[in-house]
Design an enzyme around this catalytic site. Structure first.
Site, PDB file in Angstrom:
ATOM      1  N   SER A  46      47.378  19.029  10.139  1.00 34.66           N
ATOM      2  CA  SER A  46      47.175  20.413  10.137  1.00 34.66           C
ATOM      3  C   SER A  46      47.428  20.912   8.616  1.00 34.66           C
ATOM      4  CB  SER A  46      48.241  21.258  11.149  1.00 34.66           C
ATOM      5  OG  SER A  46      48.081  20.617  12.443  1.00 34.66           O
ATOM      6  N   ASP A 160      42.324  27.994  13.863  1.00 34.10           N
ATOM      7  CA  ASP A 160      41.414  28.277  14.731  1.00 34.10           C
ATOM      8  C   ASP A 160      41.794  28.462  16.027  1.00 34.10           C
ATOM      9  OD1 ASP A 160      41.401  25.663  14.642  1.00 34.10           O
ATOM     10  OD2 ASP A 160      39.287  25.371  14.404  1.00 34.10           O
ATOM     11  N   GLY A 161      42.457  27.429  16.416  1.00 37.21           N
ATOM     12  CA  GLY A 161      43.078  27.407  17.874  1.00 37.21           C
ATOM     13  C   GLY A 161      43.939  28.664  18.295  1.00 37.21           C
ATOM     14  N   ASN A 190      39.361  24.163  11.832  1.00 41.05           N
ATOM     15  CA  ASN A 190      39.191  22.442  11.640  1.00 41.05           C
ATOM     16  C   ASN A 190      38.728  22.010  12.963  1.00 41.05           C
ATOM     17  OD1 ASN A 190      41.552  22.699  13.200  1.00 41.05           O
ATOM     18  ND2 ASN A 190      42.741  22.441  11.432  1.00 41.05           N
ATOM     19  N   SER A 359      56.670  60.814  24.864  1.00 36.26           N
ATOM     20  CA  SER A 359      57.323  60.646  25.854  1.00 36.26           C
ATOM     21  C   SER A 359      58.591  59.812  25.427  1.00 36.26           C
ATOM     22  CB  SER A 359      56.646  59.409  26.879  1.00 36.26           C
ATOM     23  OG  SER A 359      55.540  59.726  27.698  1.00 36.26           O
ATOM     24  N   GLU A 380      51.547  46.294  22.224  1.00 31.21           N
ATOM     25  CA  GLU A 380      52.867  46.203  21.925  1.00 31.21           C
ATOM     26  C   GLU A 380      53.136  44.817  21.054  1.00 31.21           C
ATOM     27  OE1 GLU A 380      51.626  47.118  24.961  1.00 31.21           O
ATOM     28  OE2 GLU A 380      52.082  48.993  25.002  1.00 31.21           O
ATOM     29  N   ASP A 437      56.918  57.864  38.732  1.00 36.14           N
ATOM     30  CA  ASP A 437      56.066  56.780  38.317  1.00 36.14           C
ATOM     31  C   ASP A 437      56.193  55.562  38.934  1.00 36.14           C
ATOM     32  OD1 ASP A 437      54.396  58.248  36.586  1.00 36.14           O
ATOM     33  OD2 ASP A 437      55.253  57.839  34.773  1.00 36.14           O
TER      34      ASP A 437
HETATM   35  C1  LIG Z   1      52.003  30.419  21.113  1.00 40.84           C
HETATM   36  C2  LIG Z   1      52.029  29.078  20.872  1.00 40.84           C
HETATM   37  N1  LIG Z   1      51.420  28.207  21.838  1.00 40.84           N
HETATM   38  C3  LIG Z   1      51.476  26.985  21.801  1.00 40.84           C
HETATM   39  C4  LIG Z   1      52.145  26.373  20.493  1.00 40.84           C
HETATM   40  C5  LIG Z   1      51.975  24.820  20.493  1.00 40.84           C
HETATM   41  N2  LIG Z   1      51.058  24.762  19.402  1.00 40.84           N
HETATM   42  C6  LIG Z   1      51.524  24.219  18.107  1.00 40.84           C
HETATM   43  S1  LIG Z   1      50.346  23.950  17.029  1.00 40.84           S
HETATM   44  C7  LIG Z   1      49.025  23.974  18.171  1.00 40.84           C
HETATM   45  C8  LIG Z   1      47.775  23.911  18.066  1.00 40.84           C
HETATM   46  C9  LIG Z   1      47.372  24.739  16.895  1.00 40.84           C
HETATM   47  O1  LIG Z   1      45.943  24.785  16.626  1.00 40.84           O
HETATM   48  P1  LIG Z   1      45.255  25.324  15.595  1.00 40.84           P
HETATM   49  O2  LIG Z   1      45.521  26.865  15.563  1.00 40.84           O
HETATM   50  O3  LIG Z   1      43.819  25.118  15.817  1.00 40.84           O
HETATM   51  O4  LIG Z   1      46.006  24.606  14.283  1.00 40.84           O
HETATM   52  P2  LIG Z   1      45.786  23.524  13.451  1.00 40.84           P
HETATM   53  O5  LIG Z   1      46.764  22.469  13.624  1.00 40.84           O
HETATM   54  O6  LIG Z   1      44.464  22.603  14.176  1.00 40.84           O
HETATM   55  O7  LIG Z   1      45.450  23.885  12.054  1.00 40.84           O
HETATM   56  C10 LIG Z   1      49.825  24.326  19.519  1.00 40.84           C
HETATM   57  C11 LIG Z   1      49.034  24.590  20.865  1.00 40.84           C
HETATM   58  C12 LIG Z   1      52.662  27.280  19.844  1.00 40.84           C
HETATM   59  N3  LIG Z   1      53.221  26.955  18.471  1.00 40.84           N
HETATM   60  N4  LIG Z   1      52.708  28.628  19.907  1.00 40.84           N
END
Ligand SMILES: Cc1ncc(C[n+]2csc(CCOP(=O)(O)OP(=O)(O)O)c2C)c(N)n1
Length: 636
Positions: A46, A160-161, A190, A359, A380, A437
């Site tokens: 990463s 990107d994830g 990536n 409110s 939020e 409410d």
């Molecule tokens: C909210 C959250 N969910 C899950 C994770 C666990 N986690 C850490 S890195 C990762 C993958 C991240 O992928 P990406 O954003 O594409 O980053 P890359 O490492 O590929 O650059 C996950 C699921 C986390 N840290 N935070």
């Protein structure tokens, strides 16, 4: 690759040579591999995908003083994909913040170079590592720069994830809404997440269309092409009306032999032998560059005296206007009035509200300090994230919404606490006493949630005067704070000169013949006082405590009172029965010979009139009376 930014589009002045920046990127890869292998954990692939992005940002684009990382003029960098911490640390080491050898202490108990960045490090503004938070913090940081009148830029790097997180899109909307042209985010595209390819993989056109539809300038680049990156950041700096997203197509594990674009390698350090080979291969690309490389210094112009807003430059107070026995007044409304009174001339204070300003009564503050009032709309998570950015630069950000809705931002609250970031959360509409409410609007687990954070200060005022003072107290308190604010009008029980402190309760009724102790908070305090009077008519004296400070709790006062009352304690709260005042009191009295009866909401409540609901769910004066009598009968 969609509409890519290419070198040809850049008509900019000469940059530090691309060859040199490439060399620095290689060094950052080497350092990331070495550190993660030494730690036997971490995310080298990463880091490797964003090495050119980091090199270009830290050694050409950004202007900052390494020796004074939080100076108001410095450009700001937020590593939203916090698991790439090793390359962040490598960049700062390369810039001269600390010796490179120190990188090998990564993830050790005795090192501040933790697995994910925290503000324990002077060059980290907000804790990251829970994905999807950095962009919101970037918005707070960019708005802070705008308020200060400095031309620093804020850069955020996301994965990107990570960009599947809804909070990223909350932030995207707001960044565009506020026209933050001083904000530039980059997505390191990536193609791979942790366990699988990302949803969009390399669909760069889709990324571009989405960000553009959110109102951003979206630039697609080859994230390993230094000149293309430089051109993109140049274009970003020329935007005058909207933020920029650099969509950088990269390869996960880039430059690491055998790992480029390979699935199943996320979060895996290289074995020592593999690391040796990878480092040797990368070192072969170096041409004897002579670091550390000094980053560009900020240009200090006319505004060179600008400093970050100091947390406690001034802590004004004003007398609350409420009169004991006078017209009942809602704690939430007193909060709004107090915030306006202390915040009007106190530049550190900013307020963010989630479309409920009429409110929560932050509208009072908005009326007197409109430039420091930010509508966060109904988003939020982003509101709390923005507050983290503001607080990182010495502001005192109040975030106000219904207490119930902080539950959806709790992960942000958690991360703010990890960073010891001084956010001030004001939760109104708590408990069944909001009435008609119904349960979807009732904060009934907010105390449990906030008290779970060991460094969170939690105040729960019972009337308007104490709500006013609680607002002043949390503003002056350095760490994260939660203010629990009742909705209905409440009798005024405290005089304007009553002194309140964090960690101190109030003993409201006591005698030498008290036979039970009632500990209440908020709306239940009036019920407890009424129960006291009722019991007194039948000759039963009880002590009544208004807990006020739920965390830290006034353990000494509770112990003294419980002992004086023969160890019979009744707690009353407009909150679910677990995790609130009852449990806090139980914990405080754990070593005492006591019987603690917890009165709280034990089922999912219904709509109804406030008084009706207090009675229906067992927290009214008559329930307190019945419980005291039963407890005394049982004890005798
Ligand atoms: C909210 C959250 N969910 C899950 C994770 C666990 N986690 C850490 S890195 C990762 C993958 C991240 O992928 P990406 O954003 O594409 O980053 P890359 O490492 O590929 O650059 C996950 C699921 C986390 N840290 N935070």
């Amino acid at each position: 690759m969609g509409t890519a930014v290419t070198t040809a589009e850049s008509s900019r002045a000469p940059h530090r040579s691309a060859a040199l920046l490439h060399e620095i990127a290689t060094q950052l890869r080497i350092d990331s591999v070495r550190a993660t292998t030494a730690a036997a954990s971490g995310h080298p692939t990463s880091c490797a995908s964003c090495a050119e992005i980091m090199s270009v940002l830290f050694f050409e684009v950004m202007r900052y003083d390494v020796q004074e990382p939080r100076a108001a003029h410095n450009d700001v960098f937020v590593l939203s994909k916090g698991h790439a911490a090793p390359i962040l640390y490598a960049a700062w080491a390369e810039a001269g913040a600390f010796p490179r050898e120190h990188l090998l202490t990564l993830r050790r108990l005795d090192s501040d170079l933790e697995g994910h960045p925290t503000p324990r490090l002077p060059f980290v503004d907000v804790a990251t590592g829970s994905l999807g938070q950095g962009l919101s913090a970037g918005i707070g940081l960019a708005l802070d720069a705008r308020l200060l009148g400095v031309d620093r830029r804020t850069y955020v790097l996301m994965g990107d994830g990570e960009s599947a997180e809804g909070s990223v899109w909350e932030a995207a909307e707001l960044g565009a809404r506020y026209g933050l042209h001083n904000l530039c985010a980059t997505i390191d595209i990536n193609r791979l997440g942790q366990s699988q390819p990302t949803m969009l993989q390399y669909e760069m056109d889709v990324y571009k269309a989405r960000w553009e539809s959110f109102g951003w300038q979206a630039l697609v680049v080859d994230g390993h092409d230094i000149d293309a990156l430089l051109a993109a950041y140049e274009l970003a700096s020329e935007s005058h009306d909207r933020p920029t997203i650099v969509l950088a197509q990269t390869v996960k594990g880039k430059g690491l032999p055998g790992l480029e674009g390979k699935e199943g390698e996320h979060g895996k350090p290289l074995a020592p032998e593999d690391a040796k080979r990878a480092v040797a291969a990368l070192e072969a690309e170096l041409h004897g560059h002579d670091g550390p490389w000094a980053p560009r210094m900020p240009q200090r112009g006319a505004e060179s005296n600008v400093r970050p807003v100091g947390m406690r430059e001034r802590a004004p107070t004003a007398a609350p206007p409420y009169i004991v026995g006078g017209k009942p007044f809602a704690p939430r409304k007193a909060f709004g009035a107090a915030l306006a009174a202390i915040g009007r001339d106190w530049p550190a204070i900013v307020a963010i509200d989630g479309d409920v300003r009429n409110s929560t009564f932050t509208e009072y503050f908005g009326a007197v300090a409109p430039e420091r009032f930010f509508e966060g709309y109904i988003a939020e998570q982003n509101m709390v994230g923005m507050a983290m950015g503001f607080a990182a630069r010495g502001r005192i950000p109040f975030v106000a919404t219904f207490g119930a809705f902080f539950s959806r931002a709790f992960d942000f609250v958690r991360m703010a606490c990890i960073g010891d970031t001084g956010i001030k959360l004001a939760g109104t509409h708590v408990g069944v006493s909001i009435g008609e409410d119904g349960p979807s609007q009732m904060g009934l687990e907010d105390l449990a949630m906030m008290c779970a954070e060991p460094t969170m200060t939690v105040l729960y005022p019972a009337d308007a005067t104490s709500a006013w003072r609680a607002t002043e107290l949390v503003a002056a308190h350095a760490g994260p704070c939660y203010l629990r604010l009742g909705r209905p009008d409440a009798p005024i029980i405290y005089a304007a000169d009553e002194q309140f402190e964090v960690g101190r309760c109030k003993v409201l009724r006591h005698s030498d013949t008290d036979r039970a102790l009632i500990v209440a908070g908020g709306v239940a305090v009036a019920e407890a006082l009424s129960a006291h009077d009722d019991l007194a008519t039948s000759g039963v004296q009880v002590r009544v405590i208004d807990i006020f400070s739920v965390q830290p709790v006034d353990r000494a006062a509770l112990v003294t009172a419980a002992r004086a009352c023969g160890g019979i304690v009744i707690t009353v709260e407009d909150h679910y029965v677990h995790g609130g005042i009852g449990d806090v009191v139980l914990a405080a009295l754990a070593e005492e010979r006591c019987v603690v009866h917890k009165l709280g909401v034990r089922e999912i409540p219904h709509s109804g009139a406030p008084k009706e609901l207090l009675h229906r769910y067992g927290i009214s004066a008559s329930h307190i009376v019945t419980t005291v009598k039963a407890a005394l009968a049982h004890a005798s």
